[in-house]
Design an enzyme around this catalytic site. Structure first.
Site, mmCIF file in Angstrom:
data_model
loop_
_atom_site.group_PDB
_atom_site.id
_atom_site.type_symbol
_atom_site.label_atom_id
_atom_site.label_comp_id
_atom_site.label_asym_id
_atom_site.label_seq_id
_atom_site.Cartn_x
_atom_site.Cartn_y
_atom_site.Cartn_z
ATOM 1 N N HIS A 472 39.865 -15.144 44.165
ATOM 2 C CA HIS A 472 38.512 -14.625 43.952
ATOM 3 C C HIS A 472 37.514 -15.275 44.904
ATOM 4 O O HIS A 472 36.762 -14.586 45.604
ATOM 5 C CB HIS A 472 38.097 -14.874 42.498
ATOM 6 C CG HIS A 472 36.687 -14.468 42.184
ATOM 7 N ND1 HIS A 472 36.368 -13.280 41.579
ATOM 8 C CD2 HIS A 472 35.494 -15.103 42.393
ATOM 9 C CE1 HIS A 472 35.059 -13.188 41.432
ATOM 10 N NE2 HIS A 472 34.504 -14.288 41.918
ATOM 11 N N GLU A 473 37.490 -16.590 44.927
ATOM 12 C CA GLU A 473 36.522 -17.285 45.776
ATOM 13 C C GLU A 473 36.789 -17.018 47.250
ATOM 14 O O GLU A 473 35.859 -16.960 48.060
ATOM 15 C CB GLU A 473 36.527 -18.785 45.479
ATOM 16 C CG GLU A 473 36.054 -19.146 44.074
ATOM 17 C CD GLU A 473 34.659 -18.623 43.757
ATOM 18 O OE1 GLU A 473 33.834 -18.482 44.696
ATOM 19 O OE2 GLU A 473 34.397 -18.341 42.574
ATOM 20 N N HIS A 476 34.946 -14.047 48.429
ATOM 21 C CA HIS A 476 33.582 -14.371 48.868
ATOM 22 C C HIS A 476 33.607 -14.943 50.294
ATOM 23 O O HIS A 476 32.746 -14.630 51.120
ATOM 24 C CB HIS A 476 32.956 -15.411 47.937
ATOM 25 C CG HIS A 476 32.522 -14.890 46.610
ATOM 26 N ND1 HIS A 476 31.663 -13.827 46.462
ATOM 27 C CD2 HIS A 476 32.815 -15.310 45.340
ATOM 28 C CE1 HIS A 476 31.442 -13.605 45.170
ATOM 29 N NE2 HIS A 476 32.129 -14.482 44.474
ATOM 30 N N HIS A 479 33.931 -12.299 52.845
ATOM 31 C CA HIS A 479 32.648 -11.613 52.995
ATOM 32 C C HIS A 479 31.742 -12.417 53.934
ATOM 33 O O HIS A 479 31.097 -11.863 54.840
ATOM 34 C CB HIS A 479 32.006 -11.450 51.616
ATOM 35 C CG HIS A 479 30.938 -10.416 51.552
ATOM 36 N ND1 HIS A 479 30.228 -10.153 50.398
ATOM 37 C CD2 HIS A 479 30.425 -9.584 52.476
ATOM 38 C CE1 HIS A 479 29.357 -9.197 50.621
ATOM 39 N NE2 HIS A 479 29.446 -8.834 51.882
#
Length: 683
Positions: A472-473, A476, A479
């Site tokens: 999940h991290e 980020h 991105h």
């Protein structure tokens, strides 16, 4: 201290502008901030004193060029203050909070600057600008207006004071929570009390006790959320109860770290600020500049999901109670601290899966290299090479250079995996350097997790939840790495709050993707792959325990909304009573399924950037579930799919309306059906 002696006041000579943390000391930060504030104000003054009429170049682009030193110092400091908040760093943070708030207001509320921005905005239809430039003008005008730049001088003075007070209070909330979380770490005298933990987990607990200078025993540190991952494994019910009790009483103990008076004052001041800015509530103020638009839109979604989630959680509780009644010599009513433990028993009985037994297949380094990095390479063509010659802000933080498929340099990725007393709870991504063509900068991004550090020589074996958090991290981080924009205002994850979780949630899909899982889920001693039959059973559990998971999340999201829909005339003197009433209002007041965050340790909304915005996880998940369906329909882990996702969504950063970018990627608006299916909430 002279400017020359302060390493923060000169551009870093290290690759990608990575700050030279070996040279930076705590006493460098405040002088650097003061110098950066002064320089930024001089830059803004030069913009407002231009005699010619405002243009895009002499106003908007000039504003984008300003503040580079402040950005450099801020990113360097706030990375450390969240991940390695020593007493010296905490002291700097406490002094800095009101100074930073005052400076931000000095720029955002500058009447002369606002006039120039407004003049450019009024001419927008007649200017020859590209799409990113047009969006930049619109965002600067919208954000300054939203911040209060159009208020009169008296209102601005009050607003500035409110912002400084709120900044100081948020800083106090975070410090109190860190201190009380450390203070409430649970000490156990014997390994028998921790029966059910693996040898590595016991080793980590023993190491934590040693680092606290305890004379033997085991120390269990608390995560940010309610409860603890170990509750699924601990056989001793009293041990589970002690951990849950410690978790739930954080920052609410009538001691120096009590956050109840802090958070109620934060709520009151936020309500006053919203009213000053022309909004009924802080929630109305926040959502007005998000994709949701209004708190009523948020409420409609939360209420739509709350009833079926509570119903599913009740059915799950009945199943847990049946297990207790059948297996315990002296049955008892299931309580919150029992949920995870008996859920594992139900999972084992129903799916023949023991989650704790999977940890030997999730060795951290292999998950990182052969899972997280592998999926990114297959999808986007990027590669990662560790740079042991580069030193980050803490010895435990590792630096990797990231390259594109053609071998060109992309940026740096830093992973800070392990927990420590000076690190705040939870997991997050933040930039140290943001990409910008205008400034000629490339991205440097950081992922922080809080995995217990095992004893010397012991492997780091992750739970499936920790594997999920890492993927999940890293979403980020991708991105932040991939956003390729001209203007720093749009860099990385600078998008609407209720869109920012979308890329990270999409990246979770690769955890159980066959090609990826088979590559990383190997036994750390034998190298054998995870049994395909177990993998299939894992996939079949996608909706298992989702009543509980969705209910605890929705309870926290609604609690956030409830606090921030309060008007200026409402006073709250009993935090617990307010929580209970709010949760009863939405039908999520089940004591066996407590909210994921209670108010006194709800850092997302009282010391983070999610105030009135914690709903954004489920809001973004509508897009996420819909996008995952697209990947599955179009061949999954392919470069063609990755390039489309990178170019049309991740790569645009904040330079485009996010829902427009999603339509460009998907070919239509997102539909809610895939989310309802994923969480088992279909009618």
């Amino acid at each position: 201290m002279t400017d020359a002696s302060n390493p923060l006041l000169q551009p870093s000579a290290l690759p990608y502008g990575l700050p030279d943390y070996r040279a930076i000391r705590p006493e460098h930060y405040l002088p650097a901030f003061r110098a950066a504030f002064d320089e930024h104000l001089r830059e803004v003054s030069r913009i407002t004193m231009v005699r010619s009429m405002p243009t895009f170049e002499n106003t908007i682009e000039a504003l984008e060029r300003s503040g580079e030193l402040l950005d450099r110092v801020s990113h360097a400091f706030y990375t450390v203050s969240s991940a390695d908040a020593t007493p010296a760093i905490q002291a700097v943070d406490e002094q800095l909070a009101p100074l930073m708030a005052a400076h931000q207001d000095a720029v955002a509320l500058d009447s002369a600057l606002y006039w120039r921005v407004q003049q450019v905005h009024d001419q927008l239809e007649h200017l020859e600008l590209d799409a990113e430039q047009r969006h930049l003008v619109e965002r600067h005008h919208r954000e300054m207006t939203h911040a209060g730049a159009g208020l009169d001088d008296e209102a601005k003075a009050r607003l500035t004071l409110l912002n400084q007070q709120l900044s100081t209070l948020s800083n106090t909330f975070e410090r109190n929570l860190l201190n009380d979380t450390n203070d409430l770490a649970v000490v156990f005298e014997s390994a028998e009390e921790l029966d059910g933990l693996s040898a590595g987990e016991l080793s980590a607990a023993a190491r934590a006790a040693q680092e606290r200078d305890l004379d033997g025993g085991f120390l269990i540190a608390l995560p940010l959320f309610t409860g603890h991952p170990y509750l699924a494994q601990l056989r001793d019910r009293e041990s589970r109860r002690r951990i849950m009790a410690a978790s739930r009483e954080r920052a609410s103990r009538d001691n120096a770290n009590d956050n109840r008076p802090i958070l109620t004052e934060i709520v009151r001041l936020r309500a006053e600020r919203a009213h000053l800015l022309g909004y009924e509530s802080h929630a109305a103020y926040v959502t007005a500049d998000e994709t949701a638009g209004t708190p009523e839109a948020v409420e409609r979604m939360l209420r739509r999901l709350a009833a079926p989630s509570a119903r599913n959680a009740a059915a799950e509780r009945d199943a847990l109670q049946a297990i207790v009644d059948e297996t315990e010599a002296a049955p008892f009513p299931v309580e919150a601290h029992d949920w995870a433990f008996y859920t594992e028993k139900v999972r084992t009985a129903r799916y023949d899966i023991d989650s704790g037994a999977l940890r030997p297949w999730f060795e951290a380094e292999r998950v990182l290299q052969d899972g997280v990095f592998f999926a990114a390479e297959r999808l986007f063509g990027v590669t990662f090479a560790e740079r042991r010659d580069l030193v980050a802000y803490h010895p435990g933080a590792r630096v990797f250079e990231v390259s594109n498929a053609d071998g060109s340099a992309l940026g740096l990725y830093i992973l800070d995996l392990y927990t420590r007393d000076a690190k705040r709870g939870g997991a997050w991504m933040n930039p140290i350097v943001s990409q910008s063509r205008l400034r000629g900068t490339a991205p440097v991004v950081v992922n922080n997790l809080n995995v217990p550090l095992p004893g010397d020589g012991e492997p780091t074996l992750l739970t499936l939840d920790e594997v999920t958090t890492l993927f999940h991290e890293f979403g980020h981080a991708l991105h932040g790495l991939f956003a390729t924009v001209t203007y720093p205002h749009f860099a990385g994850t600078n998008v609407f709050r209720d869109f920012v979780e979308f890329p990270s949630q999409v990246n979770e899909m690769w955890i159980l993707w066959p090609e990826v899982l088979d590559n990383y889920a190997r036994h750390h001693e034998t190298g054998e792959p995870l049994d395909p039959a177990i993998v299939e059973r894992l996939r079949s559990t996608e909706t298992f325990d989702q009543g509980h998971a969705t209910s605890e999340y929705l309870a926290a999201a609604w609690l956030d909304q409830a606090w921030h829909r309060i008007g200026t005339a409402t006073e709250i003197d009993d935090v617990a009573a307010f929580e209970a009433a709010a949760l009863a209002d939405i039908g999520l007041d089940d004591p066996v399924v407590p909210t994921r965050y209670s108010s006194t340790y709800f850092a997302h909304v009282f010391s983070g950037g999610y105030s009135a915005g914690y709903y954004s996880y489920i809001w973004s998940e509508v897009l996420d579930a819909d996008a995952v369906e697209w990947f599955r329909e179009n061949g999954g882990l392919t470069r063609e799919n990755g390039d489309r996702f990178r170019d049309r969504l991740l790569g645009v950063g904040g330079s485009k309306d996010p829902l427009e970018a999603y339509r460009d990627f998907r070919g239509r608006d997102a539909e809610i059906g895939p989310l309802l299916t994923r969480r088992g909430l279909e009618a």
